[in-house]
Design an enzyme around this catalytic site. Sequence first.
Site, PDB file in Angstrom:
ATOM      1  N   ASN A  47      12.692  58.074  -5.187  1.00 20.70           N
ATOM      2  CA  ASN A  47      11.679  57.016  -5.098  1.00 20.70           C
ATOM      3  C   ASN A  47      12.254  55.705  -5.607  1.00 20.70           C
ATOM      4  O   ASN A  47      13.045  55.665  -6.555  1.00 20.70           O
ATOM      5  CB  ASN A  47      10.375  57.397  -5.812  1.00 20.70           C
ATOM      6  CG  ASN A  47      10.535  57.907  -7.220  1.00 20.70           C
ATOM      7  OD1 ASN A  47      11.590  58.394  -7.604  1.00 20.70           O
ATOM      8  ND2 ASN A  47       9.481  57.793  -7.999  1.00 20.70           N
ATOM      9  N   ILE A  48      11.860  54.648  -4.925  1.00 22.14           N
ATOM     10  CA  ILE A  48      12.373  53.308  -5.224  1.00 22.14           C
ATOM     11  C   ILE A  48      11.169  52.385  -5.399  1.00 22.14           C
ATOM     12  O   ILE A  48      10.464  52.085  -4.424  1.00 22.14           O
ATOM     13  CB  ILE A  48      13.281  52.806  -4.077  1.00 22.14           C
ATOM     14  CG1 ILE A  48      14.437  53.797  -3.856  1.00 22.14           C
ATOM     15  CG2 ILE A  48      13.816  51.404  -4.396  1.00 22.14           C
ATOM     16  CD1 ILE A  48      15.235  53.548  -2.583  1.00 22.14           C
ATOM     17  N   GLU A  49      10.922  52.018  -6.645  1.00 23.71           N
ATOM     18  CA  GLU A  49       9.731  51.213  -6.935  1.00 23.71           C
ATOM     19  C   GLU A  49      10.024  49.724  -6.784  1.00 23.71           C
ATOM     20  O   GLU A  49      11.176  49.309  -6.605  1.00 23.71           O
ATOM     21  CB  GLU A  49       9.216  51.567  -8.335  1.00 23.71           C
ATOM     22  CG  GLU A  49       8.847  53.047  -8.391  1.00 23.71           C
ATOM     23  CD  GLU A  49       8.202  53.498  -9.691  1.00 23.71           C
ATOM     24  OE1 GLU A  49       8.301  52.789 -10.713  1.00 23.71           O
ATOM     25  OE2 GLU A  49       7.605  54.599  -9.667  1.00 23.71           O
ATOM     26  N   CYS A  58       8.544  56.343  -1.439  1.00 17.86           N
ATOM     27  CA  CYS A  58       8.665  57.701  -1.988  1.00 17.86           C
ATOM     28  C   CYS A  58      10.016  58.336  -1.624  1.00 17.86           C
ATOM     29  O   CYS A  58      10.613  58.023  -0.590  1.00 17.86           O
ATOM     30  CB  CYS A  58       7.576  58.595  -1.423  1.00 17.86           C
ATOM     31  SG  CYS A  58       5.914  58.194  -1.958  1.00 17.86           S
ATOM     32  N   GLU A  60      10.685  61.383  -0.574  1.00 16.27           N
ATOM     33  CA  GLU A  60      10.703  62.177   0.663  1.00 16.27           C
ATOM     34  C   GLU A  60      10.977  61.282   1.870  1.00 16.27           C
ATOM     35  O   GLU A  60      11.737  61.623   2.774  1.00 16.27           O
ATOM     36  CB  GLU A  60       9.359  62.881   0.885  1.00 16.27           C
ATOM     37  CG  GLU A  60       8.956  63.853  -0.213  1.00 16.27           C
ATOM     38  CD  GLU A  60       8.107  63.212  -1.299  1.00 16.27           C
ATOM     39  OE1 GLU A  60       8.452  62.095  -1.745  1.00 16.27           O
ATOM     40  OE2 GLU A  60       7.124  63.825  -1.705  1.00 16.27           O
ATOM     41  N   CYS A  89       2.857  63.207  -1.468  1.00 11.62           N
ATOM     42  CA  CYS A  89       1.656  62.401  -1.225  1.00 11.62           C
ATOM     43  C   CYS A  89       1.261  62.466   0.249  1.00 11.62           C
ATOM     44  O   CYS A  89       2.027  62.924   1.102  1.00 11.62           O
ATOM     45  CB  CYS A  89       1.893  60.952  -1.651  1.00 11.62           C
ATOM     46  SG  CYS A  89       2.838  59.988  -0.451  1.00 11.62           S
ATOM     47  N   CYS A  92       3.632  60.789   2.800  1.00  7.17           N
ATOM     48  CA  CYS A  92       4.850  61.565   3.074  1.00  7.17           C
ATOM     49  C   CYS A  92       4.534  62.773   3.947  1.00  7.17           C
ATOM     50  O   CYS A  92       5.326  63.141   4.818  1.00  7.17           O
ATOM     51  CB  CYS A  92       5.510  62.001   1.764  1.00  7.17           C
ATOM     52  SG  CYS A  92       6.285  60.605   0.901  1.00  7.17           S
TER      53      CYS A  92
HETATM   54  N1  THU Z   1       6.190  59.483  -5.373  1.00  7.75           N
HETATM   55  C1  THU Z   1       7.139  60.022  -4.551  1.00  7.75           C
HETATM   56  O1  THU Z   1       8.307  59.606  -4.585  1.00  7.75           O
HETATM   57  N2  THU Z   1       6.765  60.995  -3.708  1.00  7.75           N
HETATM   58  C2  THU Z   1       5.497  61.505  -3.617  1.00  7.75           C
HETATM   59  O2  THU Z   1       5.222  62.284  -2.726  1.00  7.75           O
HETATM   60  C3  THU Z   1       4.510  61.126  -4.615  1.00  7.75           C
HETATM   61  C4  THU Z   1       4.809  59.892  -5.372  1.00  7.75           C
HETATM   62  C5  THU Z   1       6.596  58.410  -6.292  1.00  7.75           C
HETATM   63  C6  THU Z   1       6.024  57.044  -5.973  1.00  7.75           C
HETATM   64  C7  THU Z   1       6.097  56.380  -7.326  1.00  7.75           C
HETATM   65  O3  THU Z   1       7.384  55.824  -7.494  1.00  7.75           O
HETATM   66  C8  THU Z   1       5.923  57.505  -8.318  1.00  7.75           C
HETATM   67  O4  THU Z   1       6.182  58.711  -7.599  1.00  7.75           O
HETATM   68  C9  THU Z   1       4.560  57.569  -8.958  1.00  7.75           C
HETATM   69  O5  THU Z   1       3.558  57.548  -7.998  1.00  7.75           O
END
Ligand code: THU
Length: 134
Positions: A47-49, A58, A60, A89, A92
């Site tokens: 995941n890359i915020e 996300c 995935e 989520c 995804c």
């Molecule tokens: N996140 C994912 O990378 N994949 C998911 O399916 C659920 C959420 C990440 C997004 C964010 O960076 C962190 O988890 C918290 O929501």
Amino acid sequence: MNITNEERQTLINLANEARQHAYVPYSNYPVGASIRTKSGRIYTGVNIENAAYPHTMCAERVAIFKAVSEGETEFEVIAVVTNNGGSPCGGCRQVMSEFGLDTVVLIADGEGKLQKELTVSELLPEAFTPAHLL
Ligand code: THU
């Protein structure tokens, strides 16, 4: 789909190791993914915020998009690892469903322990798929 326990663990370990590159300054919730194509290639993602929160991506989807951007659109199995065995989520799940409802999803925790194994169709029943547009 035939997948051995060793193959499961390899994918989970790759996803878990990938988490060290997760960019998560806001949530501190690193997610790692690894996806194996039918041709046998493996792509990882994290995941890359973003400071503008909705632009976060996300793990995935990063793994899937890396694969698709290299011409791979047929997948067998995707592993997702979080500290606490969190589930993919909705967004995804939708992106996974684009490329096949039978793809196996492995959900594991930060110890690398498999918590759940199910298919995309189980994760997203009644999915809207490319078939609806034909
Ligand atoms: N996140 C994912 O990378 N994949 C998911 O399916 C659920 C959420 C990440 C997004 C964010 O960076 C962190 O988890 C918290 O929501």
